[in-house]
Design a protein around this motif. Structure first.
Motif, PDB file in Angstrom:
ATOM      1  N   PHE A   1       0.832  -1.204   0.000  1.00  0.00           N
ATOM      2  CA  PHE A   1       0.000   0.000   0.000  1.00  0.00           C
ATOM      3  C   PHE A   1       0.867   1.254   0.000  1.00  0.00           C
ATOM      4  CE2 PHE A   1      -3.132  -3.020   1.805  1.00  0.00           C
ATOM      5  CZ  PHE A   1      -4.193  -2.763   0.956  1.00  0.00           C
ATOM      6  N   SER A   2       1.980   1.206   0.729  1.00  0.00           N
ATOM      7  CA  SER A   2       2.852   2.374   0.838  1.00  0.00           C
ATOM      8  C   SER A   2       3.536   2.721  -0.476  1.00  0.00           C
ATOM      9  CB  SER A   2       3.920   2.131   1.914  1.00  0.00           C
ATOM     10  OG  SER A   2       4.708   0.988   1.595  1.00  0.00           O
ATOM     11  N   GLN A   3       3.559   1.787  -1.415  1.00  0.00           N
ATOM     12  CA  GLN A   3       4.202   2.038  -2.703  1.00  0.00           C
ATOM     13  C   GLN A   3       3.262   2.688  -3.713  1.00  0.00           C
ATOM     14  OE1 GLN A   3       5.982  -2.244  -2.484  1.00  0.00           O
ATOM     15  NE2 GLN A   3       7.121  -1.202  -4.090  1.00  0.00           N
ATOM     16  N   LEU A   4       1.970   2.770  -3.392  1.00  0.00           N
ATOM     17  CA  LEU A   4       1.032   3.452  -4.283  1.00  0.00           C
ATOM     18  C   LEU A   4       1.188   4.959  -4.095  1.00  0.00           C
ATOM     19  CD1 LEU A   4      -1.312   3.287  -6.328  1.00  0.00           C
ATOM     20  CD2 LEU A   4      -2.889   3.321  -4.381  1.00  0.00           C
ATOM     21  N   LYS A   5       1.679   5.640  -5.104  1.00  0.00           N
ATOM     22  CA  LYS A   5       1.955   7.074  -5.013  1.00  0.00           C
ATOM     23  C   LYS A   5       0.903   7.927  -5.710  1.00  0.00           C
ATOM     24  CE  LYS A   5       5.557   6.170  -2.684  1.00  0.00           C
ATOM     25  NZ  LYS A   5       5.517   6.408  -1.216  1.00  0.00           N
ATOM     26  N   GLY A   6      -0.022   7.289  -6.390  1.00  0.00           N
ATOM     27  CA  GLY A   6      -1.077   8.038  -7.057  1.00  0.00           C
ATOM     28  C   GLY A   6      -1.896   7.117  -7.943  1.00  0.00           C
ATOM     29  N   SER A   7      -3.054   7.609  -8.344  1.00  0.00           N
ATOM     30  CA  SER A   7      -3.904   6.839  -9.248  1.00  0.00           C
ATOM     31  C   SER A   7      -4.873   7.791  -9.936  1.00  0.00           C
ATOM     32  CB  SER A   7      -4.681   5.756  -8.498  1.00  0.00           C
ATOM     33  OG  SER A   7      -5.593   6.339  -7.584  1.00  0.00           O
ATOM     34  N   SER A   8      -5.391   7.338 -11.047  1.00  0.00           N
ATOM     35  CA  SER A   8      -6.399   8.117 -11.773  1.00  0.00           C
ATOM     36  C   SER A   8      -7.300   7.137 -12.498  1.00  0.00           C
ATOM     37  CB  SER A   8      -5.741   9.079 -12.766  1.00  0.00           C
ATOM     38  OG  SER A   8      -4.964   8.364 -13.718  1.00  0.00           O
ATOM     39  N   ASP A   9      -8.496   7.604 -12.863  1.00  0.00           N
ATOM     40  CA  ASP A   9      -9.422   6.745 -13.604  1.00  0.00           C
ATOM     41  C   ASP A   9     -10.157   7.581 -14.641  1.00  0.00           C
ATOM     42  OD1 ASP A   9     -12.363   7.417 -12.522  1.00  0.00           O
ATOM     43  OD2 ASP A   9     -10.984   7.503 -10.825  1.00  0.00           O
ATOM     44  N   ASP A  10     -10.750   6.896 -15.598  1.00  0.00           N
ATOM     45  CA  ASP A  10     -11.458   7.596 -16.667  1.00  0.00           C
ATOM     46  C   ASP A  10     -12.944   7.745 -16.385  1.00  0.00           C
ATOM     47  OD1 ASP A  10     -12.369   5.030 -16.980  1.00  0.00           O
ATOM     48  OD2 ASP A  10     -11.715   4.787 -19.060  1.00  0.00           O
ATOM     49  N   GLY A  11     -13.377   7.331 -15.167  1.00  0.00           N
ATOM     50  CA  GLY A  11     -14.785   7.441 -14.809  1.00  0.00           C
ATOM     51  C   GLY A  11     -15.672   6.394 -15.452  1.00  0.00           C
TER      52      GLY A  11
END
Length: 229
Positions: free
Chosen positions: A150-160
């Motif tokens: 979990f600590s290695q997740l630095k960001g995320s995005s989605d297209d909805g």
């Protein structure tokens, strides 16, 4: 559990509020038109949601849609936003605590959740594990393609719609590695990830853990009073 007012769009007017009975029980949020009285009633809820696949948000004054105060929203696993109003500020705080507690307890109980996904036209699986983090594997061979904490997740995005792009930090090179997966149930996955992260944070909060211990002790005391040996 308790009565709330649900805000709904009406074709003849801007909006209308209708009374609904909400209940958080075990792993689910139930929406009823009338309070459940018998065991059978629990199977006849108007809607049922898994607590770790929905998102509850307490609304600030700037987020309110009309003159009603003490409101919160629940975004379902399908992305639908349900808007509720309660009478008092203390009712709102009680619902917030109830959602946090129910989510924490359910994540702690299930420990992991796996979702089917697609990577470059190949059927994959993504497991969100409370202990180890994210694990992506081939659905056919079960071979693990990658795993991150979990600590290695630095960001995320989605297209909805269906795609989530994860940005993980490689522990050795410190470089950011992008992983994009496609899901048929995007919002359920996003909410589940949020629930697992929230539970991780709660584990580090002594005040929250203390309140859970007190609640458990109170529940045990009540059970002993109701059902003496």
């Amino acid at each position: 559990m308790g009565w709330c007012e649900a805000r709904e769009q009406d074709p003849l007017q801007d909006c209308v509020y209708s009374p609904v009975f909400l209940a958080l029980r075990g792993s689910c949020l139930y929406k009823f038109l009338a309070p459940p009285v018998t065991t059978w009633d629990w199977t006849r809820a108007e809607k049922t949601f898994s607590v770790y696949e929905i998102m509850c948000k307490i609304l600030k004054d700037s987020d309110l849609l009309d003159q009603r105060k003490h409101c919160f929203t629940v975004q379902s696993e399908s992305g639908e936003d349900l808007y509720f109003s309660v009478e008092l500020d203390c009712d709102l705080a009680q619902w917030e605590r109830a959602f946090q507690t129910a989510t924490f307890l359910e994540v702690e109980r299930i420990q992991c959740k796996t979702y089917a996904c697609v990577l470059e036209s190949h059927l994959m699986g993504l497991t969100i594990d409370f202990s180890t983090g994210f694990i992506c594997f081939d659905a056919a061979t079960k071979a693990v393609l990658w795993r991150y904490k979990f600590s290695q997740l630095k960001g995320s995005s989605d297209d909805g719609k269906s795609k989530i792009k994860f940005l993980f930090q490689n522990p050795d090179t410190k470089q950011i590695e992008a992983k994009e997966l496609e899901f048929s149930n995007l919002f359920a996955v996003l909410h589940c990830i949020h629930s697992f992260f929230a539970a991780k944070v709660a584990c580090l909060d002594p005040l929250f853990l203390g309140s859970q211990a007190a609640a458990a002790a109170s529940s045990a005391s009540t059970s002993q009073a109701k059902y003496p040996a």
